[in-house]
Design a protein around this motif. Structure first.
Motif, PDB file in Angstrom:
ATOM      1  N   GLU A   1       0.843  -1.200   0.000  1.00  0.00           N
ATOM      2  CA  GLU A   1       0.000   0.000   0.000  1.00  0.00           C
ATOM      3  C   GLU A   1       0.873   1.244   0.000  1.00  0.00           C
ATOM      4  OE1 GLU A   1      -2.889   0.139   3.193  1.00  0.00           O
ATOM      5  OE2 GLU A   1      -2.910   2.322   3.084  1.00  0.00           O
ATOM      6  N   LYS A   2       0.495   2.209  -0.852  1.00  0.00           N
ATOM      7  CA  LYS A   2       1.220   3.479  -0.906  1.00  0.00           C
ATOM      8  C   LYS A   2       0.359   4.555  -0.268  1.00  0.00           C
ATOM      9  CE  LYS A   2       3.689   2.397  -5.199  1.00  0.00           C
ATOM     10  NZ  LYS A   2       3.889   2.727  -6.620  1.00  0.00           N
ATOM     11  N   SER A   3       0.726   4.995   0.911  1.00  0.00           N
ATOM     12  CA  SER A   3      -0.018   6.064   1.572  1.00  0.00           C
ATOM     13  C   SER A   3       0.520   7.417   1.103  1.00  0.00           C
ATOM     14  CB  SER A   3       0.120   5.925   3.091  1.00  0.00           C
ATOM     15  OG  SER A   3      -0.436   7.052   3.719  1.00  0.00           O
ATOM     16  N   THR A   4      -0.373   8.387   0.926  1.00  0.00           N
ATOM     17  CA  THR A   4       0.072   9.701   0.441  1.00  0.00           C
ATOM     18  C   THR A   4       0.900  10.447   1.479  1.00  0.00           C
ATOM     19  OG1 THR A   4      -2.005  10.683   1.184  1.00  0.00           O
ATOM     20  CG2 THR A   4      -1.857  10.063  -1.137  1.00  0.00           C
ATOM     21  N   ASN A   5       0.910   9.947   2.731  1.00  0.00           N
ATOM     22  CA  ASN A   5       1.720  10.642   3.743  1.00  0.00           C
ATOM     23  C   ASN A   5       3.200  10.249   3.660  1.00  0.00           C
ATOM     24  OD1 ASN A   5       2.059   8.185   5.082  1.00  0.00           O
ATOM     25  ND2 ASN A   5       0.356   8.564   6.470  1.00  0.00           N
ATOM     26  N   GLY A   6       3.544   9.391   2.681  1.00  0.00           N
ATOM     27  CA  GLY A   6       4.952   9.055   2.466  1.00  0.00           C
ATOM     28  C   GLY A   6       5.404   7.780   3.153  1.00  0.00           C
ATOM     29  N   TRP A   7       4.513   7.147   3.931  1.00  0.00           N
ATOM     30  CA  TRP A   7       4.819   5.838   4.517  1.00  0.00           C
ATOM     31  C   TRP A   7       4.182   4.780   3.627  1.00  0.00           C
ATOM     32  CZ3 TRP A   7       8.323   5.255   8.168  1.00  0.00           C
ATOM     33  CH2 TRP A   7       8.559   6.266   9.111  1.00  0.00           C
ATOM     34  N   TRP A   8       4.972   3.818   3.187  1.00  0.00           N
ATOM     35  CA  TRP A   8       4.444   2.733   2.365  1.00  0.00           C
ATOM     36  C   TRP A   8       4.491   1.440   3.156  1.00  0.00           C
ATOM     37  CZ3 TRP A   8       6.802   3.534  -3.238  1.00  0.00           C
ATOM     38  CH2 TRP A   8       6.292   4.723  -3.761  1.00  0.00           C
TER      39      TRP A   8
ATOM     40  N   SER B   1       2.875  16.114   4.382  1.00  0.00           N
ATOM     41  CA  SER B   1       1.494  16.033   3.893  1.00  0.00           C
ATOM     42  C   SER B   1       0.548  15.522   4.975  1.00  0.00           C
ATOM     43  CB  SER B   1       1.416  15.130   2.665  1.00  0.00           C
ATOM     44  OG  SER B   1       1.772  13.808   3.001  1.00  0.00           O
ATOM     45  N   MET B   2       1.067  14.763   5.938  1.00  0.00           N
ATOM     46  CA  MET B   2       0.177  14.231   6.980  1.00  0.00           C
ATOM     47  C   MET B   2      -0.330  15.329   7.916  1.00  0.00           C
ATOM     48  SD  MET B   2       2.394  12.250   9.884  1.00  0.00           S
ATOM     49  CE  MET B   2       2.589  10.763   8.927  1.00  0.00           C
ATOM     50  N   PHE B   3       0.268  16.510   7.834  1.00  0.00           N
ATOM     51  CA  PHE B   3      -0.197  17.641   8.645  1.00  0.00           C
ATOM     52  C   PHE B   3      -1.025  18.619   7.815  1.00  0.00           C
ATOM     53  CE2 PHE B   3       3.814  17.168  11.508  1.00  0.00           C
ATOM     54  CZ  PHE B   3       3.266  16.041  12.093  1.00  0.00           C
ATOM     55  N   LEU B   4      -1.549  18.158   6.676  1.00  0.00           N
ATOM     56  CA  LEU B   4      -2.354  19.014   5.801  1.00  0.00           C
ATOM     57  C   LEU B   4      -3.705  18.358   5.533  1.00  0.00           C
ATOM     58  CD1 LEU B   4       0.366  19.883   3.120  1.00  0.00           C
ATOM     59  CD2 LEU B   4      -0.551  21.454   4.848  1.00  0.00           C
ATOM     60  N   LYS B   5      -4.738  19.184   5.451  1.00  0.00           N
ATOM     61  CA  LYS B   5      -6.032  18.685   4.973  1.00  0.00           C
ATOM     62  C   LYS B   5      -6.552  19.667   3.937  1.00  0.00           C
ATOM     63  CE  LYS B   5      -8.946  21.020   8.325  1.00  0.00           C
ATOM     64  NZ  LYS B   5      -9.803  20.942   9.493  1.00  0.00           N
ATOM     65  N   SER B   6      -7.289  19.123   2.977  1.00  0.00           N
ATOM     66  CA  SER B   6      -7.817  19.965   1.918  1.00  0.00           C
ATOM     67  C   SER B   6      -8.753  21.014   2.499  1.00  0.00           C
ATOM     68  CB  SER B   6      -8.562  19.084   0.917  1.00  0.00           C
ATOM     69  OG  SER B   6      -9.235  19.910  -0.001  1.00  0.00           O
ATOM     70  N   ALA B   7      -8.615  22.255   2.052  1.00  0.00           N
ATOM     71  CA  ALA B   7      -9.459  23.329   2.581  1.00  0.00           C
ATOM     72  C   ALA B   7     -10.888  23.176   2.084  1.00  0.00           C
ATOM     73  CB  ALA B   7      -8.899  24.684   2.175  1.00  0.00           C
ATOM     74  N   GLY B   8     -11.072  22.382   1.007  1.00  0.00           N
ATOM     75  CA  GLY B   8     -12.408  22.202   0.469  1.00  0.00           C
ATOM     76  C   GLY B   8     -13.236  21.203   1.245  1.00  0.00           C
ATOM     77  N   ARG B   9     -12.537  20.370   2.016  1.00  0.00           N
ATOM     78  CA  ARG B   9     -13.235  19.295   2.719  1.00  0.00           C
ATOM     79  C   ARG B   9     -13.705  19.789   4.098  1.00  0.00           C
ATOM     80  NH1 ARG B   9      -9.908  15.575   5.199  1.00  0.00           N
ATOM     81  NH2 ARG B   9      -8.530  15.786   3.420  1.00  0.00           N
ATOM     82  N   LYS B  10     -14.984  19.531   4.393  1.00  0.00           N
ATOM     83  CA  LYS B  10     -15.501  19.905   5.707  1.00  0.00           C
ATOM     84  C   LYS B  10     -15.259  18.765   6.694  1.00  0.00           C
ATOM     85  CE  LYS B  10     -17.779  23.893   4.978  1.00  0.00           C
ATOM     86  NZ  LYS B  10     -16.844  24.345   3.947  1.00  0.00           N
TER      87      LYS B  10
END
Lengths: 22, 136
Positions: free
Chosen positions: B34-41, B124-133
């Motif tokens: 699994e490839k997680s977008t936070n950079g840990w695979w 990236s693990m400390f970011l969330k999309s501003a569009g998402r509630k």
């Protein structure tokens, strides 16, 4: 569970890789 | 049919820092589950299963082939969920709840972000999309 990724940011790439990318 | 996992080569020694990670040595081959977008695979190395940093891996078959999305210089709005203090000169220090523009989503989990006139890498693990509630 083991499928939960670590909660800390992963280490940055090894220095050599950063140079290659730059 | 059988599931064929991508094989990657380890390009730097990595010492695990928590129990669900695995220690790797340069030249080891790992199969990615699994490839997680936070950079840990999540991957398998011999009989060990665990998380490893994507930045320490390169694809076995096509090491020079870019896997990453192209940068988006227009930027995508994200909000920081944790403060982070830069440790390397190409990183950005930000407080919690700051709005930033993500301009390049790198697979190693250290996205390139823009804040005002500054750009730098941020986890990236400390970011969330501003569009998402977020749920209340």
């Amino acid at each position: 569970s083991i499928k939960q990724p670590p909660q800390n940011p992963p280490p940055r790439p090894p220095a050599e890789m950063r140079r290659k990318r730059a | 049919g059988p599931i064929v996992l991508d094989t990657y080569r380890v390009i730097g020694d990595f010492e695990k820092t928590s129990k669900h990670e695995i220690t790797l040595q340069t030249g080891d081959l790992v199969e990615i589950v699994e490839k997680s977008t936070n950079g840990w695979w999540f991957c398998q190395c011999d009989t060990s299963l665990g998380w490893v940093p994507a930045s320490y891996l390169e694809p076995l078959d096509a090491p020079e082939e870019p896997e990453e999305a192209e940068p988006n210089y227009a930027g995508e709005l994200y909000v920081t969920t944790m403060a982070y203090k830069a440790e390397l000169e190409d990183e950005l220090s930000l407080e919690v709840d700051e709005e930033v523009e993500v301009i390049h989503k790198l697979l190693d989990g250290w996205w390139e972000v823009r804040k005002g006139d500054e750009t730098g890498h941020f986890p990236s693990m400390f970011l969330k999309s501003a569009g998402r509630k977020e749920p209340a």
